[in-house]
Design an enzyme around this catalytic site. Structure first.
Site, short mmCIF file in Angstrom:
data_model
loop_
_atom_site.label_atom_id
_atom_site.label_comp_id
_atom_site.label_asym_id
_atom_site.label_seq_id
_atom_site.Cartn_x
_atom_site.Cartn_y
_atom_site.Cartn_z
N ASP A 1 -13.20 -32.33 54.83
CA ASP A 1 -11.79 -32.72 55.03
C ASP A 1 -11.63 -33.93 55.96
OD1 ASP A 1 -10.12 -30.34 53.70
OD2 ASP A 1 -11.90 -29.52 54.66
N HIS B 1 -10.23 -36.83 54.91
CA HIS B 1 -8.88 -37.32 54.58
C HIS B 1 -8.72 -38.82 54.86
CE1 HIS B 1 -6.79 -33.56 53.51
NE2 HIS B 1 -7.67 -32.99 54.32
N ASP C 1 -12.21 -33.26 49.96
CA ASP C 1 -11.13 -34.02 50.60
C ASP C 1 -11.67 -35.16 51.45
OD1 ASP C 1 -9.18 -32.57 49.37
OD2 ASP C 1 -8.50 -31.49 51.15
N ASN D 1 -8.98 -30.57 46.89
CA ASN D 1 -7.71 -30.54 46.17
C ASN D 1 -6.93 -31.83 46.33
OD1 ASN D 1 -7.51 -29.52 48.96
ND2 ASN D 1 -5.32 -29.39 48.55
N HIS D 2 -7.24 -32.63 47.37
CA HIS D 2 -6.56 -33.92 47.54
C HIS D 2 -7.17 -35.00 46.67
CE1 HIS D 2 -3.70 -33.51 51.02
NE2 HIS D 2 -4.33 -32.35 51.09
N HIS E 1 -14.46 -25.30 48.35
CA HIS E 1 -13.24 -25.93 48.89
C HIS E 1 -12.03 -25.17 48.35
CE1 HIS E 1 -11.18 -29.50 50.67
NE2 HIS E 1 -10.21 -29.08 49.88
N HIS F 1 -11.56 -27.15 53.10
CA HIS F 1 -10.11 -27.01 52.86
C HIS F 1 -9.36 -26.48 54.08
CE1 HIS F 1 -6.38 -26.75 50.69
NE2 HIS F 1 -6.27 -25.46 50.91
N HIS G 1 -8.44 -26.39 57.85
CA HIS G 1 -8.54 -27.49 58.82
C HIS G 1 -8.93 -27.05 60.22
CE1 HIS G 1 -6.44 -31.09 56.71
NE2 HIS G 1 -7.20 -30.41 55.88
#
Length: 530
Positions: free
Chosen positions: A24, A26, A64, A132-133, A221, A249, A251
């Site tokens: 993650d 991002h 992610d 998922n992002h 994830h 996933h 955080h």
């Protein structure tokens, strides 16, 4: 020995795998923000630099990598720049791939690990599942990680094209006498994956030779904490032959491996490397992990991230301070403002103390003060309040967040919303709209219970309205069921009087027809989503 778990000391030698794990990241989150725009890129650079400094065999990412499904050119450029900077070079790769790479990377036009490509010079391979992002979309089912894979910078694994069943073939790695079976599942809608597990449609293939001699490492994830009945993946669904599960996933950083006493494997949750929501879970110190594996033994070293922006969050309930102010006092709002200002200044002082001596930590922290003003207090202008700290914090417009626990109205007095909102934040965040709808109608008085609609159908429609901003979702549901009810009454030649119609819709035949129609309606929504 920590929390009842034994972690071995492992010496770095020719039999030891060293793996840097992170999830993650991002990349690109708030990239247009004047203060926080470069946070994700700076931290990603730190993560990859740690991989070089620790001389890892490879980097393992848990999904992610990107915040947006279609990252901007700036985000993609920064990502490729960092990966080329740290992942390419003459340093030799000293582990082998034993599995059929055409199976492991079957979705790629170049179905082999990047460091074996004769046209590339890779010093640190990166293996990643998608989240998922940054999941595959469109007719070709491509995602941003596929672009990096095609460029030879990432080995994208754990991908499945089937929505009915899942067969996971591991990437088999060997270094000296240590062998790792690396399993992975890219992000799948939780309800769908939950259904696959329940129906025994998820199969994890195992090596044919010496099945018990492999260290089984699994990357997933999905939701780990429960978000409704099927909107998560219980740990007990996973196979008990696994040794370590890397969970993406979620955080909140819970990177220290914890043993699942039922399945007897360990779970590590590295958490995100950037703060994407001003919630308590994000305030936990961010880490990545250095995993050592030798034979069937492992050791996970926590590495704190130095470049992550500080985040402090505090809750205050005004009614708990009657010695300082009360709603009846004159100028009470000024006293409350002064009280809130003092709390923010305390968090800023703590941030300054923790930042001393660390030049890598950004100067302006994130501050969030959640104020419960129930009990007759009034909220004040947050923008005017924030002006005092505009040069000191990274989120001046979001410092204050007012919370008020409203009393339930008479016609829904059985639905204790105050009790719901008073639960711990972690529980409130797990509540789903459709669950609240169901709970409301189950507890509602008889005269407001549903007759022509089902709780499940109404919950689905409200979820579409809230989560996906489908403005016509509820109206379409009512129109759909009204037409079906009219057709049902016509087919049964019901006399057009209120008493006869009321009697018919309360009958068993209508209820059975209603359930059948609503199942069809919900199925249609699911298919549209897929």
């Amino acid at each position: 020995i920590t929390e009842g778990n034994i972690f071995y000391y492992i010496k770095d030698d020719e039999d030891t795998f060293k793996i840097l794990i992170a999830t993650d990241i991002h990349l690109g989150y708030l990239e247009k923000d004047a203060i926080r725009g470069n946070d994700t890129f700076v931290t990603f650079d730190e993560i990859m630099k740690q991989a070089v400094q620790n001389e890892v065999d490879f980097v393992l990412l848990g999904g992610d990598l990107f915040h947006d499904n279609k990252p901007s050119r700036k985000t993609m450029h920064c990502c490729m720049e960092v990966m080329r900077k740290y992942c390419m070079g003459d340093r030799p790769i000293v582990f082998e791939i034993l599995s059929d790479q055409a199976v492991n990377f079957s979705h790629s036009k170049f179905p082999w690990v990047n460091y074996l490509d004769s046209n590339l010079n890779i010093s640190i391979p990166v293996f990643s599942v998608h989240g998922n992002h940054d999941d595959p979309t469109g007719a070709d089912g491509l995602c941003a990680i596929d672009l990096l894979s095609c460029a030879g910078l990432i080995n994208h694994f754990g991908r499945s094209r089937s929505v009915e069943k899942l067969e996971i073939s591991p990437v088999l790695l060997k270094k000296g006498n240590t062998r790792i079976a690396l399993y992975g599942i890219g992000s799948i809608p939780d309800e769908r994956l939950y259904r696959m597990f329940i129906n025994n449609q998820v199969t994890m293939l195992r090596p044919r030779e010496d099945e018990d001699g492999w260290f089984n490492l699994f990357v997933i994830h999905q939701n780990r904490s429960k978000h409704g009945a099927t909107n998560y993946i219980p740990e007990q669904f996973l196979d008990d032959f696994l040794d370590l599960v890397v969970w993406g996933h979620e955080h909140e950083c819970k990177i220290a491996p914890v043993r699942n006493e039922q399945q007897l494997f360990y779970v590590t949750q590295p958490g995100s490397s950037v703060i994407t929501s001003l919630s308590p879970g994000e305030a936990v110190k961010k880490h990545i992990g250095l995993l050592r594996v030798k034979g069937k033994k492992m050791n996970l070293q926590k590495i704190p991230l130095q470049t992550v922006r500080q985040f402090f969050i505090q809750d205050v309930t005004l009614s708990e301070h009657p010695d300082l102010f009360s709603p009846e006092q004159p100028n009470v709002m000024l006293k409350v403002m002064a009280f809130c200002q003092e709390k923010v200044e305390e968090m800023l002082e703590e941030a300054e103390r923790q930042r001393l001596g660390n030049s890598l930590t950004p100067e302006k922290p994130l501050i969030r003060l959640r104020v419960d003003y129930s009990g007759g207090f009034e909220a004040f202008n947050t923008m005017r309040f924030s002006q005092k700290f505009v040069d000191q914090v990274a989120n001046p417009k979001e410092i204050l967040h007012f919370i008020r626990h409203r009393e339930a109205k008479d016609n829904i007095k059985d639905m204790d919303f105050e009790a719901i909102l008073s639960r711990p934040t972690s529980e409130v965040l797990q509540l789903r709209v459709e669950d609240l709808v169901k709970e409301y109608f189950q507890k509602a008085e008889k005269n407001v219970q549903l007759s022509l609609l089902t709780e499940q159908g109404m919950g689905k429609a409200v979820q579409e309205f809230v989560d996906k901003e489908e403005k016509d979702a509820i109206e379409e549901l009512i129109k759909y069921q009204l037409e079906k009810t009219q057709r049902f009454l016509r087919e049964r030649r019901v006399e057009a009087t209120e008493e006869k119609i009321d009697e018919e819709v309360k009958g068993r035949a209508f209820k059975e027809d209603l359930m059948q129609k609503m199942k069809l309606y919900n199925c249609t929504l699911d298919l549209n989503e897929k």
